[in-house]
Design an enzyme around this catalytic site. Structure first.
Site, PDB file in Angstrom:
ATOM      1  N   ASN B  35      12.050  11.007  -6.958  1.00  6.47           N
ATOM      2  CA  ASN B  35      11.441  11.684  -5.849  1.00  6.47           C
ATOM      3  C   ASN B  35      10.001  11.759  -5.907  1.00  6.47           C
ATOM      4  OD1 ASN B  35      10.248  13.947  -3.827  1.00  6.47           O
ATOM      5  ND2 ASN B  35      12.611  14.262  -3.508  1.00  6.47           N
ATOM      6  N   HIS B  46      12.767   9.759  -1.349  1.00  5.32           N
ATOM      7  CA  HIS B  46      13.672  10.433  -2.195  1.00  5.32           C
ATOM      8  C   HIS B  46      13.949   9.708  -3.490  1.00  5.32           C
ATOM      9  CE1 HIS B  46      15.706  13.720   0.681  1.00  5.32           C
ATOM     10  NE2 HIS B  46      14.415  13.847   0.622  1.00  5.32           N
ATOM     11  N   GLU B  48      16.878   8.111  -4.698  1.00  7.76           N
ATOM     12  CA  GLU B  48      17.676   7.128  -4.363  1.00  7.76           C
ATOM     13  C   GLU B  48      16.721   5.976  -3.530  1.00  7.76           C
ATOM     14  OE1 GLU B  48      18.219  10.285  -3.824  1.00  7.76           O
ATOM     15  OE2 GLU B  48      20.377  10.814  -3.918  1.00  7.76           O
ATOM     16  N   CYS B  73      21.483  13.033  -0.073  1.00 11.65           N
ATOM     17  CA  CYS B  73      21.661  13.860   1.282  1.00 11.65           C
ATOM     18  C   CYS B  73      21.783  12.824   2.040  1.00 11.65           C
ATOM     19  CB  CYS B  73      20.136  14.154   1.536  1.00 11.65           C
ATOM     20  SG  CYS B  73      18.986  12.932   1.900  1.00 11.65           S
ATOM     21  N   CYS B  76      19.858   9.259   2.119  1.00  9.99           N
ATOM     22  CA  CYS B  76      20.320   8.639   0.873  1.00  9.99           C
ATOM     23  C   CYS B  76      21.597   8.152   0.925  1.00  9.99           C
ATOM     24  CB  CYS B  76      20.015   9.267  -0.359  1.00  9.99           C
ATOM     25  SG  CYS B  76      18.328   9.902  -0.646  1.00  9.99           S
ATOM     26  N   ASP B 136      11.914  19.158   1.389  1.00 12.03           N
ATOM     27  CA  ASP B 136      12.249  17.925   1.006  1.00 12.03           C
ATOM     28  C   ASP B 136      13.758  17.737   1.459  1.00 12.03           C
ATOM     29  OD1 ASP B 136      12.054  15.657  -0.978  1.00 12.03           O
ATOM     30  OD2 ASP B 136      13.777  16.444  -1.835  1.00 12.03           O
TER      31      ASP B 136
END
Lengths: 139, 139
Positions: B35, B46, B48, B73, B76, B136
């Site tokens: 991140n 993020h 990923e 999330c 991602c 975030d």
């Protein structure tokens, strides 16, 4: 939408994919972006992601509208849903169906303008660069 | 998963969110990421997404596995679905439920390890930085 089209044309003039995006709050442009796959070699920098990156850290997206020349894919639709952008105004979905149902299921207001300039620009690009387009959407 | 945890710890040591990710092909690490919200001021980075950015342009993701210390999330998960990553191995989903149903609906094999180190690391961070965590995930 004109600013998003400008971004798309800028990207095309750089040899990139002609997809542009703009984030707006209170009628003012917060940030602009365009697809950067070719320019930065970054497969995650779709136009909407590039735009939201340029917008920087935001406390909330509740009062924003995201414009894109093309219907957002699942990556970009995921960003819209995760960060709670309530409204997305899209140039067209003729050349790419994207993920409007996913956004609408999460209460995003998706408006598809079916703009002739956006349709023509993308259609021409896909015809001329089919491999680059396939790569960009992971197909 | 150990490499993803390493990435998460690296991010934490930089003052960032402790979420790490690794892309693997044929048992070898293709790219790592973590991140970068705090470090780069980039809300799209993020773990990923940062990892997939570092992997650069790929012709296909069909033979890759994405590791993440935390359940992805929608942003991602959207990247996973759009680019056809077939398998996601996740450290934990106790501290964040994420979008596993969305990925599974698109035939992604999502494995949740419920790893004690991942759970503890994220739990502690959220307790100490609740505002940063909310920002975030767009809440």
């Amino acid at each position: 939408m004109l600013a998003a089209i400008e971004e798309a044309r800028k990207s095309m003039s750089q040899g990139g994919l002609p997809i542009g995006s703009v984030l707006v709050r209170d009628g003012k442009i917060v940030a602009r972006g365009h697809n950067q796959r070719v320019q930065k070699g970054d497969p995650m920098a779709h136009a909407e992601i590039d735009c939201l990156t340029h917008a920087g850290r935001q406390k909330s997206y509740k009062d924003t509208v995201l414009y894109s020349t093309l219907m957002p894919c699942y990556l970009c639709s995921g960003a819209v849903v995760q960060f709670g952008v309530p409204r997305v105004i899209v140039g067209e979905s003729v050349n790419f169906a994207g993920g409007p149902e996913f956004m609408r299921r999460h209460n995003v207001d998706v408006v598809d303008l079916q703009n002739a300039d956006c349709i023509e620009m993308m259609k021409k690009f896909i015809a001329e660069h089919p491999e680059l387009w396939s790569e960009d959407i992971g197909k």
